[in-house]
Enzyme design. Structure first.
Site, PDB file in Angstrom:
ATOM      1  N   GLN B  26       4.064 -49.127 -13.369  1.00 57.97           N
ATOM      2  CA  GLN B  26       4.955 -48.009 -13.665  1.00 57.97           C
ATOM      3  C   GLN B  26       5.991 -47.889 -12.562  1.00 57.97           C
ATOM      4  O   GLN B  26       5.765 -48.274 -11.416  1.00 57.97           O
ATOM      5  CB  GLN B  26       4.162 -46.708 -13.834  1.00 57.97           C
ATOM      6  CG  GLN B  26       3.365 -46.280 -12.643  1.00 57.97           C
ATOM      7  CD  GLN B  26       2.325 -45.229 -13.031  1.00 57.97           C
ATOM      8  OE1 GLN B  26       1.640 -45.344 -14.038  1.00 57.97           O
ATOM      9  NE2 GLN B  26       2.209 -44.191 -12.215  1.00 57.97           N
ATOM     10  N   GLY B  27       7.147 -47.412 -12.953  1.00 57.93           N
ATOM     11  CA  GLY B  27       8.233 -47.272 -11.997  1.00 57.93           C
ATOM     12  C   GLY B  27       9.029 -46.032 -12.352  1.00 57.93           C
ATOM     13  O   GLY B  27       8.999 -45.567 -13.497  1.00 57.93           O
ATOM     14  N   TYR B  28       9.720 -45.508 -11.383  1.00 62.50           N
ATOM     15  CA  TYR B  28      10.457 -44.252 -11.559  1.00 62.50           C
ATOM     16  C   TYR B  28      11.955 -44.519 -11.541  1.00 62.50           C
ATOM     17  O   TYR B  28      12.485 -45.060 -10.568  1.00 62.50           O
ATOM     18  CB  TYR B  28      10.048 -43.259 -10.466  1.00 62.50           C
ATOM     19  CG  TYR B  28       8.577 -42.942 -10.575  1.00 62.50           C
ATOM     20  CD1 TYR B  28       8.135 -41.877 -11.344  1.00 62.50           C
ATOM     21  CD2 TYR B  28       7.610 -43.762  -9.988  1.00 62.50           C
ATOM     22  CE1 TYR B  28       6.786 -41.614 -11.502  1.00 62.50           C
ATOM     23  CE2 TYR B  28       6.258 -43.517 -10.153  1.00 62.50           C
ATOM     24  CZ  TYR B  28       5.859 -42.438 -10.905  1.00 62.50           C
ATOM     25  OH  TYR B  28       4.509 -42.200 -11.074  1.00 62.50           O
ATOM     26  N   ILE B  29      12.627 -44.159 -12.627  1.00 66.44           N
ATOM     27  CA  ILE B  29      14.083 -44.273 -12.684  1.00 66.44           C
ATOM     28  C   ILE B  29      14.705 -43.174 -11.839  1.00 66.44           C
ATOM     29  O   ILE B  29      15.712 -43.368 -11.171  1.00 66.44           O
ATOM     30  CB  ILE B  29      14.569 -44.192 -14.151  1.00 66.44           C
ATOM     31  CG1 ILE B  29      14.079 -45.424 -14.932  1.00 66.44           C
ATOM     32  CG2 ILE B  29      16.096 -44.087 -14.215  1.00 66.44           C
ATOM     33  CD1 ILE B  29      14.468 -45.429 -16.404  1.00 66.44           C
ATOM     34  N   ARG B  81      10.821 -48.250  -6.456  1.00 62.76           N
ATOM     35  CA  ARG B  81       9.965 -47.105  -6.817  1.00 62.76           C
ATOM     36  C   ARG B  81       8.957 -47.547  -7.885  1.00 62.76           C
ATOM     37  O   ARG B  81       8.891 -46.982  -8.971  1.00 62.76           O
ATOM     38  CB  ARG B  81      10.823 -45.932  -7.326  1.00 62.76           C
ATOM     39  CG  ARG B  81      11.725 -45.308  -6.274  1.00 62.76           C
ATOM     40  CD  ARG B  81      12.635 -44.233  -6.829  1.00 62.76           C
ATOM     41  NE  ARG B  81      13.504 -44.777  -7.871  1.00 62.76           N
ATOM     42  CZ  ARG B  81      14.594 -45.504  -7.652  1.00 62.76           C
ATOM     43  NH1 ARG B  81      14.954 -45.759  -6.411  1.00 62.76           N
ATOM     44  NH2 ARG B  81      15.296 -45.980  -8.653  1.00 62.76           N
TER      45      ARG B  81
END
Lengths: 153, 153
Positions: B26-29, B81
């Site tokens: 998972q990654g955060y925009i 991230r």
């Protein structure tokens, strides 16, 4: 590549033949100080989500199509930051085209028009037809994102 | 409804039978100060985008499924991230289940474990098995979003 465009106010819809009118509504999930701009847009019966980050050379932008169900599910996240408009085209001289936005909802009464040019020289020498109003190309208050958050200037 | 959970560090993977291991990344925009959190997540071969805004009572959250093509197209927006981990389940006493995350990539060496409870009393009287480490339930540095941005505390 950066588009070369000029943007003008109109006082009302021009009395000339318009082409291919499309309903557009768009809203911003992000707020103005966020590091990334997230726009939901319905254009006719197509639905999009667009991400924009940064400015100038490091700007990056990504757009995906989403389905109608997801659009309606996410649309409430844009509450208070929405724009609705009808977009039409009007042919101008020299093969140019005026893209006319007639806003509705909270922005009813606002008419904007954009013309895209092939190069900078053409943009600078362009003589607007009489039904064009004030040139607001450099006025950030007329960006859709600003109109969505702040209303008519 | 708020989940009642406790989170613990593990020093290594437990030597017990694990169930249903899934690869998650998972990654955060969004960045940490943004008004909305936007998470991309791949869980096995399913792909999600989640929006979270606000805290407490006014918190709202929306999740949509996206297709693999769109996931891969948007994933670079989360650069810097990102979290990758393997998630497994381990049965505990009294019908409880430990959900174990073994991190990889830049977070390799980190093991976290969460247990979800039926009510507050059960959460408070829970006696962790010997292979559980420090209780980090209240330590914000162990939230995935913080780990993604700041690495292992």
């Amino acid at each position: 590549m950066k588009e070369i465009e000029r943007k003008f106010l109109l006082t009302k819809m021009p009395e000339i033949a318009l082409q291919s009118t499309t309903s557009i509504r768009q809203g911003y999930i992000s707020k103005s100080l966020d590091s990334v701009e997230i726009r939901l847009r319905q254009k006719g019966d197509a639905f999009f989500m667009t991400f924009k980050r940064g400015q100038g050379l490091v700007r990056n932008e990504a757009e995906i199509r989403i389905d109608e169900t997801n659009f309606h599910y996410l649309w409430p996240l844009t509450q208070g930051r929405q724009v609705e408009k009808q977009r039409s085209q009007a042919p101008l001289e020299n093969g140019l085209v005026a893209e006319i936005d007639e806003f509705s909802g909270g922005l009813a009464g606002l008419f904007l028009c954009e013309v895209e040019f092939g190069d900078q020289a053409q943009a600078e020498t362009f003589v607007p037809p009489p039904w064009f109003g004030l040139d607001v190309t450099e006025d950030g208050r007329y960006k859709n994102k600003s109109l969505a958050e702040n209303g008519i200037p």
